[in-house]
Design an enzyme around this catalytic site. Structure first.
Site, PDB file in Angstrom:
ATOM      1  N   ARG A  75      -0.902  -9.666  12.306  1.00 28.04           N
ATOM      2  CA  ARG A  75      -1.487  -8.445  12.398  1.00 28.04           C
ATOM      3  C   ARG A  75      -2.882  -8.796  10.473  1.00 28.04           C
ATOM      4  NH1 ARG A  75       3.723  -5.614  10.959  1.00 28.04           N
ATOM      5  NH2 ARG A  75       2.343  -4.418   8.538  1.00 28.04           N
ATOM      6  N   ARG A  87      -9.588   1.431   7.906  1.00 26.56           N
ATOM      7  CA  ARG A  87     -10.169  -0.300   7.451  1.00 26.56           C
ATOM      8  C   ARG A  87     -11.083  -0.916   8.569  1.00 26.56           C
ATOM      9  NH1 ARG A  87      -3.611  -1.325   8.244  1.00 26.56           N
ATOM     10  NH2 ARG A  87      -3.200   1.051   8.244  1.00 26.56           N
ATOM     11  N   LYS A 101       1.277  -1.104  -0.167  1.00 25.94           N
ATOM     12  CA  LYS A 101       0.131  -0.341   0.145  1.00 25.94           C
ATOM     13  C   LYS A 101       1.172   1.252  -0.340  1.00 25.94           C
ATOM     14  CE  LYS A 101      -2.227  -0.739   3.854  1.00 25.94           C
ATOM     15  NZ  LYS A 101      -1.442  -2.180   4.186  1.00 25.94           N
ATOM     16  N   ARG A 125      10.471  -1.821  11.573  1.00 26.07           N
ATOM     17  CA  ARG A 125       9.493  -1.730  12.283  1.00 26.07           C
ATOM     18  C   ARG A 125       9.206  -2.904  13.043  1.00 26.07           C
ATOM     19  NH1 ARG A 125       5.063   0.263   8.184  1.00 26.07           N
ATOM     20  NH2 ARG A 125       3.572  -1.246   9.819  1.00 26.07           N
ATOM     21  N   ARG A 131      11.545  -6.148   5.364  1.00 29.11           N
ATOM     22  CA  ARG A 131      11.320  -4.412   5.190  1.00 29.11           C
ATOM     23  C   ARG A 131      12.422  -3.670   5.915  1.00 29.11           C
ATOM     24  NH1 ARG A 131       5.570  -2.135   5.327  1.00 29.11           N
ATOM     25  NH2 ARG A 131       6.033  -3.201   7.307  1.00 29.11           N
TER      26      ARG A 131
END
Ligand code: AP5
Length: 213
Positions: free
Chosen positions: A166, A83, A8, A155, A122
């Protein structure tokens, strides 16, 4: 819209640049608050680091304030909001107050295995928010942001057990919001598998079908 790690942010940043509008990412707003040790940050830290959703009313207030800013008057790409079904209702109200119509809602999809791989690899720049991946998009200098040179970080919610949580939150709480947009005929599905450039072109085609004719 789309599950965690589907791309996203990667796509929303490009799209906003291409359209010349602002990119509004609730995840970035919330992480900035946590990083800046603000009162808001103290309220939301546990949710953000643990991968559960921040209460709807709180995120709704943040979005209302952000979309009312002068730089959002020309339009915006929303990333990570709404969301939940409740957040869809909040956005309807905020947009009605601003006299703005939602053009499109896009749902990005990728297989769970790919998502876990994208998120565990990431690395992000805490300063300018640029996003990298240790294999798919490595920075030119290891551990350093290509854009601003700051040190890259992982993160706290990008570890496998939090990622699985998640994904479960997405299924339970965000799928009902997606259903609402599908029922309204507003939703467009975009396959987020493959090269980010190819995904960006698929996304552009879906948003500007007239450009193909
Ligand atoms: P948020 O930051 O929005 O996290 P998320 O939805 O879990 O999404 P991500 O940022 O993890 O992933 P992404 O889809 O943007 O993927 P990206 O482009 O980075 O939210 C974090 C937290 O804040 C939430 O858990 C919650 O606590 C809170 N929050 C936020 N919004 C909220 C709301 N509305 N209500 C309540 N709480 C809220 O890509 C991932 C990786 O894959 C990168 O390394 C990238 O380089 C790589 N990649 C991207 N595209 C490709 C591709 N095509 N091929 C290969 N690799 C790719």
């Amino acid at each position: 819209m789309g599950p965690p790690g589907v791309g996203k942010g990667t796509q929303a940043v490009r799209l906003a640049r291409r359209l010349g509008v602002v990119h509004v990412a609730t995840g970035d707003i919330l992480r900035d608050a946590v990083q800046g040790a603000t009162a808001l940050g103290a309220r939301v830290r546990e949710y953000v680091d643990g991968g559960s959703l921040v209460p709807d009313a709180l995120v709704g207030d943040l979005i209302e304030e952000r979309l009312g800013s002068p730089d959002a008057a020309a339009g915006f790409v929303l990333d990570g909001f709404p969301r939940t079904a409740e957040q869809v209702a909040i956005l309807d109200r905020v947009l009605a107050n601003l006299g703005v119509t939602l053009d499109r809602v896009v749902l990005l999809r990728a297989p769970d295995g790919e998502i876990v791989d994208r998120l565990t690899g990431r690395r992000v720049c805490p300063t300018c928010k640029a996003v990298f991946h240790v294999r798919n998009r490595p920075p030119r200098v290891s551990g350093r942001c290509d854009e601003c040179g700051d040190g890259l970080v992982q993160r706290k919610d990008d570890v496998e057990d939090v990622i699985r949580g998640r994904l479960a939150v997405f299924l339970e709480q965000t799928e009902p919001a997606i259903r609402l947009y599908r029922e309204r005929g507003a939703l467009r599905d975009v396959d987020s598998f493959g090269d980010p450039e190819a995904v960006a072109e698929r996304l552009w085609d879906v948003l500007t079908p007239e450009s193909r004719s």
